[in-house]
Design an enzyme around this catalytic site. Structure first.
Site, PDB file in Angstrom:
ATOM      1  N   VAL A   1       0.810  -1.218   0.000  1.00 41.34           N
ATOM      2  CA  VAL A   1       0.000   0.000   0.000  1.00 41.34           C
ATOM      3  C   VAL A   1       0.842   1.267   0.000  1.00 41.34           C
ATOM      4  O   VAL A   1       0.351   2.351  -0.342  1.00 41.34           O
ATOM      5  CB  VAL A   1      -0.981   0.043   1.196  1.00 41.34           C
ATOM      6  CG1 VAL A   1      -2.006  -1.069   1.098  1.00 41.34           C
ATOM      7  CG2 VAL A   1      -0.242   0.010   2.528  1.00 41.34           C
TER       8      VAL A   1
ATOM      9  N   TYR B   1       1.148   5.826  16.297  1.00 44.96           N
ATOM     10  CA  TYR B   1      -0.044   5.151  15.769  1.00 44.96           C
ATOM     11  C   TYR B   1      -1.257   6.074  15.835  1.00 44.96           C
ATOM     12  O   TYR B   1      -2.014   6.202  14.871  1.00 44.96           O
ATOM     13  CB  TYR B   1      -0.293   3.875  16.575  1.00 44.96           C
ATOM     14  CG  TYR B   1      -1.501   3.070  16.145  1.00 44.96           C
ATOM     15  CD1 TYR B   1      -1.431   2.202  15.065  1.00 44.96           C
ATOM     16  CD2 TYR B   1      -2.710   3.160  16.832  1.00 44.96           C
ATOM     17  CE1 TYR B   1      -2.532   1.445  14.678  1.00 44.96           C
ATOM     18  CE2 TYR B   1      -3.812   2.413  16.465  1.00 44.96           C
ATOM     19  CZ  TYR B   1      -3.722   1.553  15.384  1.00 44.96           C
ATOM     20  OH  TYR B   1      -4.815   0.817  15.002  1.00 44.96           O
TER      21      TYR B   1
ATOM     22  N   ASN C   1      -8.139  -0.789   4.491  1.00 42.48           N
ATOM     23  CA  ASN C   1      -8.091  -1.490   5.771  1.00 42.48           C
ATOM     24  C   ASN C   1      -6.672  -1.797   6.231  1.00 42.48           C
ATOM     25  O   ASN C   1      -6.435  -1.985   7.420  1.00 42.48           O
ATOM     26  CB  ASN C   1      -8.896  -2.793   5.659  1.00 42.48           C
ATOM     27  CG  ASN C   1      -8.691  -3.707   6.847  1.00 42.48           C
ATOM     28  OD1 ASN C   1      -9.198  -3.457   7.934  1.00 42.48           O
ATOM     29  ND2 ASN C   1      -7.930  -4.788   6.650  1.00 42.48           N
TER      30      ASN C   1
END
Length: 261
Positions: free
Chosen positions: A61, A153, A88
């Protein structure tokens, strides 16, 4: 079932965990899917399980060229333009702000954030031309509030939330919808890698519903957002977290039941 009839979807990170549950749910509702992942064996096995309406593509990705190849291959295999993208794919790394290795930070940025942006960029031209499309970006409850040891994150997940809103504004006039999904603690291979069942058991004590979620708890929401039932829904946040964001830091979990109020 046919809630997703005539939907042609790419699902990144689709080989296992939440992605695999989404792929199964999409196929059950009549969609055709391309499962995109770096986990070749798991992805191929899932595509075989789902039959002719599913295929697997190896996909990074974070690589723009990989996105170009994926969209071209997907439209050839699906026999129609991609009109659903599920961003996702993601990775999880813990680390405090003053000690986290920069390589871990860069990995989170490249997969979680760059990957999401590149996915939207790759499908937007065709969706705009065809004046239809649903892009569903996986954020997190850490895209709504911070958590210690997850500064990097959390940063990526807040950014996904914001990008989804901005893209929804840009693409709305072209019939393309963009929404973000914010799962809580979900029992997947990614989360199991950080503490295993013990972490899941601890997590359950911090959730009002007193359990962690499963991928099957998440998938129905993606079916709704991919389909025409959500045709007037864009730029929104959808939380599936067992009630975690309904409370605050004073929530005691199971250990505090019966405490003075």
């Amino acid at each position: 079932m046919s809630r997703l009839k005539d939907k042609h979807a790419i699902i990144t990170g689709g080989a296992q965990g939440q992605g695999a549950a989404i792929a199964r749910a999409f196929v059950a509702e009549g969609a055709r899917v391309v499962i995109a992942d770096v986990a070749d064996d798991a992805g191929s096995a899932l595509a075989d399980e789902l039959g002719d309406v599913a295929s697997f593509s190896h996909h990074d990705v974070s690589d723009p060229a990989s996105w170009d190849r994926l969209v071209t291959e997907a439209e050839e295999r699906l026999g129609a333009p991609v009109n659903v993208l599920v961003n996702n794919a993601g990775v999880l790394r813990f680390g405090e702000v003053d000690t986290m290795p920069l390589d871990d930070f860069d990995l989170l940025i490249n997969v979680n954030l760059r990957g999401c942006f590149l996915g939207m960029r790759a499908v937007a031209p065709s969706m705009k031309q065809n004046r239809q499309g649903s892009i569903i970006n996986c954020s997190s409850v850490e895209g709504l509030a911070g958590m210690a040891s997850l500064t990097a994150y959390t940063g990526t997940k807040f950014a996904i939330r914001g990008m989804s809103k901005a893209a929804a504004v840009e693409l709305g006039a072209h019939g393309v919808r963009v929404n973000s999904v914010h799962p809580g603690m979900i029992d997947t291979p990614m989360t199991q890698a950080h503490g295993g069942d013990a972490a899941m058991q601890w997590g359950a004590t911090r959730v009002p519903l007193e359990r962690v979620g499963t991928p099957e708890d998440i998938a129905p929401l993606y079916v709704y957002l991919a389909g025409d039932e959500s045709g007037y829904t864009t730029g929104s946040e959808f939380v599936v977290d067992g009630g975690v964001t309904a409370t605050h830091a004073f929530y005691p979990g199971n250990s505090g039941r019966g405490a003075a109020r």
